[in-house]
Design a protein around this motif. Structure first.
Motif, PDB file in Angstrom:
ATOM      1  N   TYR A   2       0.830  -1.205   0.000  1.00  0.00           N
ATOM      2  CA  TYR A   2       0.000   0.000   0.000  1.00  0.00           C
ATOM      3  C   TYR A   2       0.864   1.254   0.000  1.00  0.00           C
ATOM      4  O   TYR A   2       0.610   2.206  -0.750  1.00  0.00           O
ATOM      5  CB  TYR A   2      -0.909  -0.038   1.225  1.00  0.00           C
ATOM      6  N   LEU A   3       1.910   1.254   0.816  1.00  0.00           N
ATOM      7  CA  LEU A   3       2.799   2.408   0.884  1.00  0.00           C
ATOM      8  C   LEU A   3       3.472   2.663  -0.461  1.00  0.00           C
ATOM      9  O   LEU A   3       3.595   3.811  -0.900  1.00  0.00           O
ATOM     10  CB  LEU A   3       3.846   2.184   1.975  1.00  0.00           C
ATOM     11  N   LYS A   4       3.906   1.603  -1.123  1.00  0.00           N
ATOM     12  CA  LYS A   4       4.565   1.761  -2.438  1.00  0.00           C
ATOM     13  C   LYS A   4       3.626   2.422  -3.437  1.00  0.00           C
ATOM     14  O   LYS A   4       4.029   3.326  -4.191  1.00  0.00           O
ATOM     15  CB  LYS A   4       5.028   0.407  -2.953  1.00  0.00           C
ATOM     16  N   GLU A   5       2.375   1.965  -3.470  1.00  0.00           N
ATOM     17  CA  GLU A   5       1.413   2.546  -4.405  1.00  0.00           C
ATOM     18  C   GLU A   5       1.082   3.981  -4.029  1.00  0.00           C
ATOM     19  O   GLU A   5       0.985   4.862  -4.885  1.00  0.00           O
ATOM     20  CB  GLU A   5       0.138   1.692  -4.433  1.00  0.00           C
ATOM     21  N   LEU A   6       0.913   4.212  -2.740  1.00  0.00           N
ATOM     22  CA  LEU A   6       0.585   5.561  -2.275  1.00  0.00           C
ATOM     23  C   LEU A   6       1.718   6.541  -2.553  1.00  0.00           C
ATOM     24  O   LEU A   6       1.485   7.695  -2.923  1.00  0.00           O
ATOM     25  CB  LEU A   6       0.276   5.520  -0.779  1.00  0.00           C
ATOM     26  N   HIS A   7       2.944   6.074  -2.405  1.00  0.00           N
ATOM     27  CA  HIS A   7       4.098   6.955  -2.609  1.00  0.00           C
ATOM     28  C   HIS A   7       4.213   7.403  -4.068  1.00  0.00           C
ATOM     29  O   HIS A   7       4.751   8.471  -4.348  1.00  0.00           O
ATOM     30  CB  HIS A   7       5.377   6.229  -2.171  1.00  0.00           C
ATOM     31  N   LYS A   8       3.688   6.595  -4.995  1.00  0.00           N
ATOM     32  CA  LYS A   8       3.671   7.003  -6.404  1.00  0.00           C
ATOM     33  C   LYS A   8       2.728   8.196  -6.601  1.00  0.00           C
ATOM     34  O   LYS A   8       3.004   9.092  -7.388  1.00  0.00           O
ATOM     35  CB  LYS A   8       3.210   5.835  -7.278  1.00  0.00           C
TER      36      LYS A   8
END
Length: 267
Positions: A63-69
């Motif tokens: 989730y963090l990886k997607e949100l950071h994009k």
């Protein structure tokens, strides 16, 4: 290099520039606050203890990886519930390890009641967790006994004055341990009129002497389903008085957004 000045909760100048995300990996709690109800979720509600889902550590990292994009300005990853991080220590610590490995420059922080924090402070320091928030509502056990139904510590449940004393002992101990580990300490304190609104000057002086860095005095939010669902919320006059009392001893946080356990984006 971790730039701790980019933490919007601790630096008011950062709140319009940098974002934070809370990863909701900690559903269980080890105390029952009389002002808290963690069952309710509404997209229009913003308060601690609320989340739309509970994630595993692996899900949280994805989730963090997607949100950071979408939000490249995210500088802070925190764990703040919806229960207590250290009532869920395995999930909490695994999540912090995963995030630190993937994002070595990220600011990491946790928000806790402090009851079961102490055994994990050394590892938090190793992971470069730079900020820890502890919720302490009084240094008077008799006041605290009115605010908590029970405290579960060491596989034993304590109630009343005994529970308050167990909780307070662990909370105060952790301030010094965190400072010795080089971690910034924020104290959250919930303002409950006619219950603890008279304790704040004494509380601020005590925690300042123990090394706390900043204090956040938070008006209670009425929660349907809690034991204090009919409590009066503090008015502006009470808030002003309490902030004047506490800022003699500690830097105040005045821009708190009373974030959900799954909050993301700017404050």
């Amino acid at each position: 290099m971790i730039d701790t000045k980019k933490h919007p909760c601790f630096n008011i100048e950062a709140k319009h520039k940098y974002s934070r995300v809370h990863l909701p990996v900690a559903p269980k709690c080890n105390i029952q606050c009389n002002y808290c109800d963690r069952k309710y979720d509404c997209v229009n509600e913003s308060r601690p203890g609320v989340t739309s889902a509970v994630l595993t550590p692996g899900q949280a990292l994805s989730y963090l990886k997607e949100l950071h994009k979408e939000l490249p300005e995210i500088t802070v990853v925190g764990i703040a519930g919806p229960g207590d991080p250290f009532a869920n220590p395995d999930a909490t610590m695994k999540t912090l390890r995963l995030v630190r490995k993937e994002y070595p420059e990220m600011i990491l922080c946790v928000s806790t009641n402090g009851l079961e924090l102490a055994p994990y402070i050394d590892e938090l320091a190793e992971l470069k967790v730079s900020h820890v928030t502890i919720t302490i509502n009084s240094i008077d056990p008799e006041v605290l006994a009115k605010m908590y139904s029970w405290v579960r510590f060491g596989k034993k449940v304590y109630r009343g004055l005994q529970g308050a004393e167990v909780l307070l002992e662990q909370q105060l101990k952790c301030i010094k341990l965190l400072k010795n580990a080089g971690i910034t300490v924020k104290i959250n304190s919930i303002i409950l009129p006619e219950i603890n609104d008279h304790v704040f000057e004494e509380l601020a002086e005590d925690i300042a002497n123990r090394g706390a860095d900043i204090m956040n005095c938070i008006p209670v939010v009425k929660n349907e389903g809690s034991n204090f669902s009919d409590i009066m919320e503090p008015d502006k006059k009470m808030l002003a008085r309490i902030r004047l009392q506490t800022e003699q001893y500690l830097k105040p946080m005045t821009h708190c957004a009373r974030c959900r356990a799954d909050a993301a984006g700017l404050l």
